[in-house]
Design an enzyme around this catalytic site. Structure first.
Site, PDB file in Angstrom:
ATOM      1  N   SER A 104       0.829  -1.199   0.000  1.00 54.20           N
ATOM      2  CA  SER A 104       0.000   0.000   0.000  1.00 54.20           C
ATOM      3  C   SER A 104       0.873   1.263   0.000  1.00 54.20           C
ATOM      4  CB  SER A 104      -0.962  -0.049   1.194  1.00 54.20           C
ATOM      5  OG  SER A 104      -1.972   0.915   1.069  1.00 54.20           O
ATOM      6  N   ASP A 203     -10.169  -5.025  -4.127  1.00 49.04           N
ATOM      7  CA  ASP A 203      -9.482  -4.164  -3.163  1.00 49.04           C
ATOM      8  C   ASP A 203     -10.483  -3.151  -2.624  1.00 49.04           C
ATOM      9  OD1 ASP A 203      -7.892  -2.195  -1.870  1.00 49.04           O
ATOM     10  OD2 ASP A 203      -6.179  -2.695  -3.130  1.00 49.04           O
ATOM     11  N   HIS A 233      -7.127  -6.071   0.115  1.00 49.96           N
ATOM     12  CA  HIS A 233      -6.032  -5.108   0.132  1.00 49.96           C
ATOM     13  C   HIS A 233      -4.799  -5.583   0.900  1.00 49.96           C
ATOM     14  CE1 HIS A 233      -4.165  -1.210  -0.307  1.00 49.96           C
ATOM     15  NE2 HIS A 233      -3.968  -1.148   1.001  1.00 49.96           N
TER      16      HIS A 233
END
Length: 272
Positions: A104, A203, A233
């Protein structure tokens, strides 16, 4: 009314750059970077796989994390960048090659490191190269009135798995993350090392455009993409956790071996 939520950067002092010493006797290193509001524990399965493969692994706690969400609200994006670069430089002083990987926001920072340092390779998992449409603008406009919102953590399909993260998300921090993403998108053309992209088909945090930005802007490096069908995610802790760890380990091992031959390979070459 002023709309800019940008935090003032601390006086910038570029970290002293280190170059890995290509000595076969030294270990290969990998810098692992965690996500926004999260913690190094999200990278633990990847770190374990890399350590088992013989890598020297560093997984730093990034500025503004590990305390309270209000600390992240006051953390400028430059502090995150500087911390990532400094950690890579520290590994470079001890290792023959140094790769970088992140999840991320950590993936975004990993790409920034790859644009500014001679990494062996970069592996990114659901990199935050774009937020959802309007999120950055809304954060810049509303952070004074709305200091925080609910947690963005825990987007995991696997039942019973918990992500270590803040219970609240600082809105001003979201504005800084949006600016960081824009900065890194502009730097992707400078990346020369091979890149591995692992993206989740579903996601709940980032839009599809986040991963697509990498393919659109990465002009000077090879890109390998792997789609994770069973994970959301936080794929490092989800159903595909073992696959993620294996893919990252294999990719970074191959890149390190291409960079400098290992001890046994060097000995064979000298015997010929």
């Amino acid at each position: 009314m002023r709309e800019d939520a940008a935090l003032p950067d601390a006086p910038r002092r570029e970290a002293r750059r280190a170059t890995p010493q290509q000595d076969p006797a030294r270990p290969d290193g990998v810098l692992l970077l965690h996500g926004f509001t999260s913690a190094p524990s999200t990278m633990a399965p990847v770190a374990e796989a890399l350590e088992q493969a013989g890598f020297l692994v560093e997984t730093p706690l990034l500025p503004g994390h590990g305390t309270a969400w209000r600390d992240l609200a006051g953390t400028p994006r430059a502090a995150l960048t500087d911390a990532a670069l400094s950690a890579w430089d520290g590994l470079a002083r001890r290792c023959r090659t140094v790769g970088v990987a992140g999840l991320s926001m950590g993936g975004t920072l990993a790409l920034q490191v790859a644009a500014r340092r001679p990494v062996s390779a970069a592996a990114v998992i659901n990199p935050a190269l774009r937020l959802r449409p309007g999120q950055g603008l809304a954060a810049r406009l509303l952070w004074r009135l709305l200091p925080s919102v609910g947690s963005i953590a825990g987007d995991i399909a696997r039942v019973g798995v918990r992500e270590e993260a803040y219970p609240r998300t600082p809105v001003r921090g979201v504005a800084e993350l949006d600016r960081l993403a824009a900065e890194v998108r502009a730097e992707l053309g400078a990346v020369e090392a091979p890149v591995l992209l692992l993206r989740s088909a579903q996601d709940g945090v980032l839009p599809r455009a986040a991963a697509a930005s990498l393919g659109e802007r990465l002009t000077g490096a090879s890109l390998r993409e792997v789609v994770l069908r069973r994970s959301r995610h936080v794929a490092t802790l989800d159903h595909d956790a073992e696959r993620v760890a294996a893919e990252v380990r294999g990719f970074l091992t191959g890149a390190a071996d291409r960079r400098v031959p290992r001890n046994d390979e060097t000995a064979e070459a000298e015997d010929r």
